[in-house]
Write an enzyme that holds these catalytic residues in place. Structure first.
Site, PDB file in Angstrom:
ATOM      1  N   HIS A 155      -0.444  12.239 -11.621  1.00 44.21           N
ATOM      2  CA  HIS A 155      -0.705  13.634 -11.254  1.00 44.21           C
ATOM      3  C   HIS A 155       0.225  14.519 -12.060  1.00 44.21           C
ATOM      4  O   HIS A 155       1.210  14.043 -12.644  1.00 44.21           O
ATOM      5  CB  HIS A 155      -0.512  13.862  -9.751  1.00 44.21           C
ATOM      6  CG  HIS A 155       0.891  13.624  -9.273  1.00 44.21           C
ATOM      7  ND1 HIS A 155       1.952  14.443  -9.593  1.00 44.21           N
ATOM      8  CD2 HIS A 155       1.428  12.655  -8.489  1.00 44.21           C
ATOM      9  CE1 HIS A 155       3.061  14.009  -9.034  1.00 44.21           C
ATOM     10  NE2 HIS A 155       2.765  12.904  -8.364  1.00 44.21           N
ATOM     11  N   ASP A 274       1.516  -4.264   3.545  1.00 47.82           N
ATOM     12  CA  ASP A 274       2.620  -5.195   3.343  1.00 47.82           C
ATOM     13  C   ASP A 274       3.762  -4.891   4.314  1.00 47.82           C
ATOM     14  O   ASP A 274       4.332  -3.788   4.307  1.00 47.82           O
ATOM     15  CB  ASP A 274       3.105  -5.105   1.897  1.00 47.82           C
ATOM     16  CG  ASP A 274       3.974  -6.271   1.490  1.00 47.82           C
ATOM     17  OD1 ASP A 274       5.082  -6.394   2.042  1.00 47.82           O
ATOM     18  OD2 ASP A 274       3.534  -7.067   0.642  1.00 47.82           O
ATOM     19  N   SER A 289       4.890   7.779  -7.158  1.00 51.66           N
ATOM     20  CA  SER A 289       3.792   8.290  -7.978  1.00 51.66           C
ATOM     21  C   SER A 289       3.752   7.569  -9.317  1.00 51.66           C
ATOM     22  O   SER A 289       4.761   7.507 -10.020  1.00 51.66           O
ATOM     23  CB  SER A 289       3.961   9.785  -8.248  1.00 51.66           C
ATOM     24  OG  SER A 289       3.726  10.525  -7.098  1.00 51.66           O
TER      25      SER A 289
END
Length: 325
Positions: A155, A274, A289
């Protein structure tokens, strides 16, 4: 379903709208080097970003030229008397010896021209009374390296108004994760780390909808990195490859629960399953990210956002959207 808040894993708070989609064929057999390593980012902005308005102390008392001319925090100074401005030194050079200058600035996308009187401070320097910044720094994750090109974040880095930050250049640095603030409902967590600006991995040249990109340093060696083919994300189990301690990435289990291939950087919803990652981080946290998503032994995308109302869930971008930016 109603809108829910989400937050970019690095910077921005957005709105979450549930997405639905269909699978799409992907036949590219290109191989890339797998990322997952933490990285420090320093982006040099275009223009000088005003972060404060102050007084200038003169022989006749305090004055505030910037305030008098209606300069505001959040403005981006682009030129002064036609000279390009990117930092405080540029401002100092442009106003030196001038009683009045013409300042061109950007204010939330609007181009504005201001006539600003200068003031001479007690040291004899010319001032207009603004505090500016010229760079943005943070921690994120490298997604992949292809040839001499590096891709990260999935992003863009945004400015204070939520728009893509215009940059001149920047650097990606080696980083070591030193701690984690665990994410909780309503409060996103984050990775804490340190990086030295003496050891850059790559030079950044692009800050785009689908990630931050650059060219790797000639001294950077990919030999120890894993090569992996590109694939298409499908609903089902998958892995994220990310680093939550030190600088060595590890695999963690997730599920891809929804897909939508028509959005820039929110192509599917992921859920962390997890137990190790949930216990350590609470799910997805800021700094993840760009963490690669692996499915069927191929890289299919990267983590981009976390839902603030549920840190176990977030958005991801497809690998082909990052490759074909």
């Amino acid at each position: 379903m109603g809108k829910r808040k989400i937050i970019l894993c690095l910077l921005l708070i957005l709105c979450f709208t549930p997405i639905f989609g269909v699978e799409r064929a992907f036949a590219d057999e290109t191989e890339v080097y797998l990322g997952g390593m933490p990285a420090g980012f320093s982006l040099l902005t275009k223009g000088a970003h005003v972060v404060g308005i102050g007084d200038v102390v003169t022989e006749n008392g305090n004055v505030s030229p910037a305030k008098d001319a209606d300069l505001r925090v959040g403005d981006v100074i682009l030129t002064i008397d036609g000279q390009e401005i990117n930092d405080a030194l540029d401002i100092e050079k442009a106003i030196k010896g001038e009683e009045k200058v013409v300042v061109s600035l950007d204010r939330q996308g609007e181009s504005i021209i201001k006539d600003v009187k200068t003031a001479i401070d007690l040291s004899g320097g010319y001032r207009i009374g603004v505090f500016v910044k010229d760079s943005v720094s943070g921690i994120g994750t490298i997604t992949y390296i292809c040839g001499n090109r590096i891709a990260s974040l999935g992003h863009p880095v945004l400015d204070d108004c939520g728009k893509i930050l215009p940059i001149r250049s920047g650097y990606i640095y080696d980083c070591e994760i030193t701690g984690v603030i665990k994410g909780e409902r309503g409060t996103p967590g984050e990775l804490r780390g340190v990086f030295s600006k003496n050891n850059n991995v790559a030079m950044i040249d692009s800050n785009l909808n689908n990630g931050v990109y650059g060219t790797i340093n000639q001294n950077f060696c990919c030999e120890n990195l894993k090569k992996i083919k590109l694939g298409t994300a499908k609903i089902g189990t998958a892995k994220i490859y990310t680093t939550i301690d030190g600088n060595e990435p590890m695999e963690y289990s997730i599920s891809l629960v929804k897909t939508d291939y028509d959005r820039d950087n929110r192509n599917f919803v992921i859920k962390v399953t997890d137990k190790r990652l949930l216990e350590k981080t609470g799910g997805i946290v800021q700094g993840m990210s760009g963490s690669p998503i692996i499915q069927g032994g191929k890289i299919v995308g990267a983590v981009t956002h976390v839902f603030t109302n549920d840190p176990t869930r977030g958005f991801g971008i497809t690998i082909d959207n990052m490759i074909n930016q």
